[in-house]
Design a protein around this motif. Structure first.
Motif, short mmCIF file in Angstrom:
data_model
loop_
_atom_site.label_atom_id
_atom_site.label_comp_id
_atom_site.label_asym_id
_atom_site.label_seq_id
_atom_site.Cartn_x
_atom_site.Cartn_y
_atom_site.Cartn_z
N ALA A 1 55.23 47.33 37.23
CA ALA A 1 55.86 48.58 37.68
C ALA A 1 54.83 49.67 37.91
O ALA A 1 54.91 50.42 38.88
N LEU A 2 53.85 49.75 37.04
CA LEU A 2 52.80 50.75 37.17
C LEU A 2 51.99 50.54 38.45
O LEU A 2 51.67 51.48 39.16
N ARG A 3 51.67 49.28 38.76
CA ARG A 3 50.91 48.98 39.98
C ARG A 3 51.67 49.39 41.23
O ARG A 3 51.07 49.70 42.24
N ARG A 4 52.99 49.40 41.18
CA ARG A 4 53.80 49.73 42.34
C ARG A 4 53.91 51.23 42.59
O ARG A 4 54.34 51.65 43.66
N LEU A 5 53.53 52.04 41.60
CA LEU A 5 53.53 53.48 41.80
C LEU A 5 52.32 53.84 42.66
O LEU A 5 51.29 53.18 42.62
N ASN A 6 52.45 54.89 43.41
CA ASN A 6 51.40 55.29 44.34
C ASN A 6 50.36 56.15 43.64
O ASN A 6 50.54 57.35 43.48
N TRP A 7 49.26 55.55 43.17
CA TRP A 7 48.23 56.29 42.45
C TRP A 7 46.85 55.77 42.81
O TRP A 7 46.67 54.65 43.25
N ALA B 1 57.07 42.45 28.10
CA ALA B 1 57.21 43.89 28.38
C ALA B 1 55.93 44.45 28.99
O ALA B 1 55.98 45.22 29.95
N ILE B 2 54.78 44.08 28.46
CA ILE B 2 53.52 44.58 28.98
C ILE B 2 53.32 44.12 30.42
O ILE B 2 52.90 44.90 31.29
N SER B 3 53.64 42.89 30.70
CA SER B 3 53.53 42.39 32.08
C SER B 3 54.45 43.15 33.02
O SER B 3 54.05 43.52 34.13
N ALA B 4 55.67 43.40 32.59
CA ALA B 4 56.63 44.12 33.43
C ALA B 4 56.20 45.57 33.63
O ALA B 4 56.31 46.11 34.74
N LEU B 5 55.70 46.22 32.58
CA LEU B 5 55.22 47.59 32.72
C LEU B 5 54.01 47.65 33.65
O LEU B 5 53.91 48.55 34.49
N ALA B 6 53.11 46.70 33.53
CA ALA B 6 51.93 46.68 34.41
C ALA B 6 52.35 46.48 35.86
O ALA B 6 51.82 47.15 36.76
N VAL C 1 63.05 47.60 25.29
CA VAL C 1 62.13 46.93 24.37
C VAL C 1 60.74 47.55 24.48
O VAL C 1 59.86 47.22 23.69
N ALA C 2 60.55 48.43 25.46
CA ALA C 2 59.29 49.16 25.60
C ALA C 2 59.55 50.46 26.34
O ALA C 2 60.40 50.51 27.23
N LEU C 3 58.82 51.50 25.96
CA LEU C 3 58.91 52.81 26.61
C LEU C 3 57.49 53.31 26.87
O LEU C 3 56.66 53.34 25.96
N PHE C 4 57.24 53.68 28.11
CA PHE C 4 55.90 54.09 28.52
C PHE C 4 55.99 55.45 29.20
O PHE C 4 56.31 55.55 30.39
N PRO C 5 55.73 56.55 28.47
CA PRO C 5 55.73 57.88 29.08
C PRO C 5 54.45 58.12 29.86
O PRO C 5 53.35 57.82 29.38
N ILE C 6 54.59 58.65 31.08
CA ILE C 6 53.41 58.95 31.89
C ILE C 6 53.57 60.30 32.58
O ILE C 6 54.69 60.76 32.83
N LEU C 7 52.43 60.92 32.87
CA LEU C 7 52.38 62.17 33.62
C LEU C 7 51.83 61.87 35.00
O LEU C 7 50.93 61.04 35.15
N LEU C 8 52.36 62.55 36.01
CA LEU C 8 51.93 62.34 37.39
C LEU C 8 51.26 63.61 37.89
O LEU C 8 51.72 64.72 37.61
N GLY C 9 50.20 63.45 38.64
CA GLY C 9 49.51 64.60 39.19
C GLY C 9 48.96 64.30 40.57
O GLY C 9 48.72 63.14 40.91
N THR C 10 48.79 65.33 41.35
CA THR C 10 48.18 65.21 42.68
C THR C 10 46.92 66.05 42.70
O THR C 10 46.92 67.20 42.25
N LYS C 11 45.86 65.49 43.22
CA LYS C 11 44.57 66.16 43.31
C LYS C 11 44.13 66.16 44.77
O LYS C 11 44.67 65.45 45.60
N MET D 1 62.95 40.69 33.04
CA MET D 1 62.75 42.01 32.47
C MET D 1 63.01 43.03 33.56
O MET D 1 62.53 42.90 34.67
N GLN D 2 63.76 44.06 33.22
CA GLN D 2 64.09 45.13 34.16
C GLN D 2 63.34 46.39 33.74
O GLN D 2 63.27 46.71 32.55
N ILE D 3 62.78 47.11 34.72
CA ILE D 3 62.14 48.40 34.45
C ILE D 3 63.00 49.50 35.05
O ILE D 3 63.34 49.48 36.22
N GLU D 4 63.37 50.43 34.21
CA GLU D 4 64.12 51.61 34.64
C GLU D 4 63.16 52.80 34.61
O GLU D 4 62.34 52.92 33.69
N ILE D 5 63.27 53.66 35.59
CA ILE D 5 62.43 54.86 35.63
C ILE D 5 63.29 56.05 35.20
O ILE D 5 64.29 56.36 35.84
N ILE D 6 62.90 56.67 34.12
CA ILE D 6 63.59 57.84 33.56
C ILE D 6 62.82 59.07 34.02
O ILE D 6 61.63 59.21 33.72
#
Length: 124
Positions: A114-120, A107-112, A63-73, A1-6
């Motif tokens: 990818a999400l873990r690899r983002l800096n949050w 898809a859920i495993s791949a999204l998870a 096969v899956a699309l996950f929209p997210i918002l990013l913020g800095t606090k 599974m490939q994750i692309e960041i739009i």
């Protein structure tokens, strides 16, 4: 599974037909994940956003699309930190992602992953 960041509005616009097809396929989808609502919200929001698109293979339809918002606090004790909010956060009565039920486990495993690899620090 490939994750692309739009991240660009032009790339988001290219997803319209795929988004609508996934919306029609996903039994959990609701108005706040529709192309009509989400694309309008992402265009209007001042927040940084991205969409994680899971594809079985490069160049294939998502096969899956996950929209997210990013913020800095800012925390006075620890300094700056990043937060991730689901794409419809703030206005939607429901947030989440679209997924083809036939591919949901992968898809859920791949999204998870990818999400873990983002800096949050916080996920909402």
């Amino acid at each position: 599974m490939q994750i692309e960041i739009i991240e660009a509005a032009s790339a988001l616009a290219c997803l319209r037909d795929h988004w609508q097809a996934l919306y029609d396929t996903d039994p959990e989808a609701n108005y706040f994940l529709s192309w009509t609502w989400m694309s309008a919200w992402l265009k209007r929001t001042q927040a940084m956003w991205l969409v994680l698109a899971a594809r079985l293979d490069p160049g294939r339809a998502p096969v899956a699309l996950f929209p997210i918002l990013l913020g800095t606090k800012m925390n006075p004790e620890d300094g700056f930190y990043n937060e991730i909010h689901m794409g419809g956060h703030y206005l939607a009565g429901y947030t989440g992602f679209l997924c083809d039920p036939a591919c949901q486990d992968r898809a859920i495993s791949a999204l998870a992953y990818a999400l873990r690899r983002l800096n949050w620090t916080n996920l909402f």
